[in-house]
Write a protein that holds these residues in place. Sequence first.
Motif, PDB file in Angstrom:
ATOM      1  N   GLY A 133     -14.394  64.030 -30.667  1.00  0.00           N
ATOM      2  CA  GLY A 133     -14.483  64.353 -29.320  1.00  0.00           C
ATOM      3  C   GLY A 133     -13.555  63.590 -28.385  1.00  0.00           C
ATOM      4  O   GLY A 133     -12.854  64.185 -27.633  1.00  0.00           O
ATOM      5  N   HIS A 134     -13.504  62.255 -28.509  1.00  0.00           N
ATOM      6  CA  HIS A 134     -12.778  61.304 -27.603  1.00  0.00           C
ATOM      7  C   HIS A 134     -11.347  61.464 -27.719  1.00  0.00           C
ATOM      8  O   HIS A 134     -10.698  61.351 -26.438  1.00  0.00           O
ATOM      9  N   LYS A 135     -10.838  62.119 -28.636  1.00  0.00           N
ATOM     10  CA  LYS A 135      -9.361  62.263 -28.575  1.00  0.00           C
ATOM     11  C   LYS A 135      -8.933  63.264 -27.549  1.00  0.00           C
ATOM     12  O   LYS A 135      -8.244  63.041 -26.771  1.00  0.00           O
ATOM     13  N   ILE A 136      -9.896  64.255 -27.331  1.00  0.00           N
ATOM     14  CA  ILE A 136      -9.765  65.556 -26.504  1.00  0.00           C
ATOM     15  C   ILE A 136      -9.812  64.909 -25.180  1.00  0.00           C
ATOM     16  O   ILE A 136      -9.175  65.380 -24.119  1.00  0.00           O
ATOM     17  N   THR A 137     -11.057  64.280 -24.891  1.00  0.00           N
ATOM     18  CA  THR A 137     -11.335  63.816 -23.269  1.00  0.00           C
ATOM     19  C   THR A 137     -10.061  62.960 -22.932  1.00  0.00           C
ATOM     20  O   THR A 137      -9.916  63.100 -21.668  1.00  0.00           O
ATOM     21  N   ILE A 138      -9.583  61.957 -23.981  1.00  0.00           N
ATOM     22  CA  ILE A 138      -8.560  60.995 -23.495  1.00  0.00           C
ATOM     23  C   ILE A 138      -7.086  62.024 -22.998  1.00  0.00           C
ATOM     24  O   ILE A 138      -6.650  61.617 -21.921  1.00  0.00           O
ATOM     25  N   MET A 139      -7.084  62.851 -23.863  1.00  0.00           N
ATOM     26  CA  MET A 139      -5.831  63.852 -23.602  1.00  0.00           C
ATOM     27  C   MET A 139      -5.918  64.351 -22.157  1.00  0.00           C
ATOM     28  O   MET A 139      -4.893  64.556 -21.481  1.00  0.00           O
ATOM     29  N   LEU A 140      -7.160  65.007 -22.126  1.00  0.00           N
ATOM     30  CA  LEU A 140      -7.328  65.711 -20.771  1.00  0.00           C
ATOM     31  C   LEU A 140      -7.254  64.856 -19.547  1.00  0.00           C
ATOM     32  O   LEU A 140      -6.721  65.288 -18.607  1.00  0.00           O
ATOM     33  N   GLU A 141      -7.830  63.806 -19.738  1.00  0.00           N
ATOM     34  CA  GLU A 141      -7.774  62.750 -18.682  1.00  0.00           C
ATOM     35  C   GLU A 141      -6.610  62.418 -18.313  1.00  0.00           C
ATOM     36  O   GLU A 141      -5.853  62.360 -17.191  1.00  0.00           O
ATOM     37  N   GLU A 142      -5.760  62.061 -19.534  1.00  0.00           N
ATOM     38  CA  GLU A 142      -4.262  61.620 -19.286  1.00  0.00           C
ATOM     39  C   GLU A 142      -3.757  62.739 -18.640  1.00  0.00           C
ATOM     40  O   GLU A 142      -2.591  62.327 -17.735  1.00  0.00           O
ATOM     41  N   CYS A 143      -3.617  63.906 -18.944  1.00  0.00           N
ATOM     42  CA  CYS A 143      -2.824  65.168 -18.525  1.00  0.00           C
ATOM     43  C   CYS A 143      -3.279  65.419 -17.141  1.00  0.00           C
ATOM     44  O   CYS A 143      -2.385  66.206 -16.457  1.00  0.00           O
ATOM     45  N   LEU A 197      -5.625  67.529 -16.629  1.00  0.00           N
ATOM     46  CA  LEU A 197      -6.117  68.867 -16.678  1.00  0.00           C
ATOM     47  C   LEU A 197      -7.446  69.008 -16.401  1.00  0.00           C
ATOM     48  O   LEU A 197      -8.274  68.233 -16.780  1.00  0.00           O
ATOM     49  N   PRO A 198      -7.875  70.091 -15.493  1.00  0.00           N
ATOM     50  CA  PRO A 198      -9.136  70.265 -15.126  1.00  0.00           C
ATOM     51  C   PRO A 198     -10.142  70.749 -16.419  1.00  0.00           C
ATOM     52  O   PRO A 198      -9.550  71.528 -17.169  1.00  0.00           O
ATOM     53  N   LEU A 207      -2.235  70.965 -26.144  1.00  0.00           N
ATOM     54  CA  LEU A 207      -2.197  70.511 -25.192  1.00  0.00           C
ATOM     55  C   LEU A 207      -0.692  69.761 -24.779  1.00  0.00           C
ATOM     56  O   LEU A 207      -0.372  69.724 -23.759  1.00  0.00           O
ATOM     57  N   GLY A 208      -0.250  69.044 -25.758  1.00  0.00           N
ATOM     58  CA  GLY A 208       0.938  68.447 -25.638  1.00  0.00           C
ATOM     59  C   GLY A 208       2.212  69.442 -25.435  1.00  0.00           C
ATOM     60  O   GLY A 208       2.833  69.267 -24.439  1.00  0.00           O
ATOM     61  N   ARG A 209       2.104  70.563 -25.913  1.00  0.00           N
ATOM     62  CA  ARG A 209       3.086  71.626 -25.829  1.00  0.00           C
ATOM     63  C   ARG A 209       2.857  72.369 -24.359  1.00  0.00           C
ATOM     64  O   ARG A 209       3.775  72.612 -23.551  1.00  0.00           O
ATOM     65  N   LYS A 210       1.397  72.647 -24.100  1.00  0.00           N
ATOM     66  CA  LYS A 210       1.263  73.027 -22.838  1.00  0.00           C
ATOM     67  C   LYS A 210       1.754  72.247 -21.639  1.00  0.00           C
ATOM     68  O   LYS A 210       2.160  72.724 -20.657  1.00  0.00           O
ATOM     69  N   THR A 211       1.360  70.895 -21.623  1.00  0.00           N
ATOM     70  CA  THR A 211       1.880  70.253 -20.450  1.00  0.00           C
ATOM     71  C   THR A 211       3.029  69.388 -20.488  1.00  0.00           C
ATOM     72  O   THR A 211       3.743  68.910 -19.827  1.00  0.00           O
ATOM     73  N   GLY A 212       3.763  69.484 -21.705  1.00  0.00           N
ATOM     74  CA  GLY A 212       5.023  68.786 -22.028  1.00  0.00           C
ATOM     75  C   GLY A 212       4.791  67.171 -21.921  1.00  0.00           C
ATOM     76  O   GLY A 212       5.714  66.380 -21.497  1.00  0.00           O
ATOM     77  N   SER A 235       0.661  71.022 -16.031  1.00  0.00           N
ATOM     78  CA  SER A 235      -0.840  70.929 -15.766  1.00  0.00           C
ATOM     79  C   SER A 235      -1.262  71.277 -14.354  1.00  0.00           C
ATOM     80  O   SER A 235      -2.126  71.675 -14.173  1.00  0.00           O
ATOM     81  N   GLN A 236      -0.115  71.220 -13.465  1.00  0.00           N
ATOM     82  CA  GLN A 236      -0.424  71.488 -11.881  1.00  0.00           C
ATOM     83  C   GLN A 236      -0.662  72.648 -11.914  1.00  0.00           C
ATOM     84  O   GLN A 236      -1.224  73.280 -10.745  1.00  0.00           O
ATOM     85  N   ASN A 237      -0.495  73.769 -12.875  1.00  0.00           N
ATOM     86  CA  ASN A 237      -0.615  75.257 -12.566  1.00  0.00           C
ATOM     87  C   ASN A 237      -2.072  75.687 -13.374  1.00  0.00           C
ATOM     88  O   ASN A 237      -2.360  76.777 -12.877  1.00  0.00           O
ATOM     89  N   GLN A 238      -2.810  74.659 -13.848  1.00  0.00           N
ATOM     90  CA  GLN A 238      -3.979  75.140 -14.310  1.00  0.00           C
ATOM     91  C   GLN A 238      -4.978  75.258 -13.322  1.00  0.00           C
ATOM     92  O   GLN A 238      -5.589  74.221 -12.841  1.00  0.00           O
ATOM     93  N   THR A 239      -5.349  76.280 -12.795  1.00  0.00           N
ATOM     94  CA  THR A 239      -6.287  76.567 -12.069  1.00  0.00           C
ATOM     95  C   THR A 239      -7.753  76.628 -12.528  1.00  0.00           C
ATOM     96  O   THR A 239      -8.872  76.507 -11.634  1.00  0.00           O
TER      97      THR A 239
END
Length: 236
Positions: free
Chosen positions: A19-29, A31-32, A85-90, A2-6
């Motif tokens: 919708g909340h499923k994805i905002t939670i995942m993005l916040e946890e990871c 990711l911008p 997103l799980g695969r992308k970020t590990g 995730s740190q490489n996501q510019t």
Amino acid sequence: MSQNQTQPIELHYWPTPNGHKITIMLEECGLPYTIVPVNIGKGDQFKPEFLAIAPNNRMPAIVDPQGPDGQPISVFESGAILQYLGRKTGQFYPADERARVAVDEWLFWQMGGFGPMLGQTHHFRLYAPEKVPYAIDRYTNETNRLYGVLNRRLEGRDYICDAYSIADMACIGWARGWEKQGQDITQFPNVARWIETMMARPAVARGLKVGEELRTAPAGIHTAEEKAILFGQKAR
């Protein structure tokens, strides 16, 4: 990873349990991301530009400008987005096959049962223009059965699987609405404990707040026009 996501991920979104499923995942990871509102009460989900990335005319969907091999990719269906997103970020989606199978089982359980059945319960208890006792009983009872399944699974567990995962993120937005679903949470003490654990996570709390300002009426309150758009659509 995730740190490489510019470049921010575009999240096409409305503040609902899916919708909340994805905002939670993005916040946890960490990711911008940027929100592209999809006002489902006004029919934004049927616009051609949205159908190009979400052919089932349901949000959420994402566009990741830094997808596989650095090329953009769009993903629709909330479960598929969580897996991507799980695969992308590990993160929150185990690499070990046995552990991943368990997460997939409970993610698909939510996608195929816990979400749709609770959604029907919401519809017939709160939104339907006339009260249909058979439908209310049918879906409220099935919702009760599903809470029982989850309660048994959470016996002796902090989270649905061996560690916090996308399966938990998929379920919390639905489970926190137990009261509107006609459930007595004291019947499900393990679920009640898990909800408290989930709601205490800062990223979950942040994810659940995303887009609150988009609502112009309390959740569950719709005009006749909005109800026609939400509940009266046929094939186009």
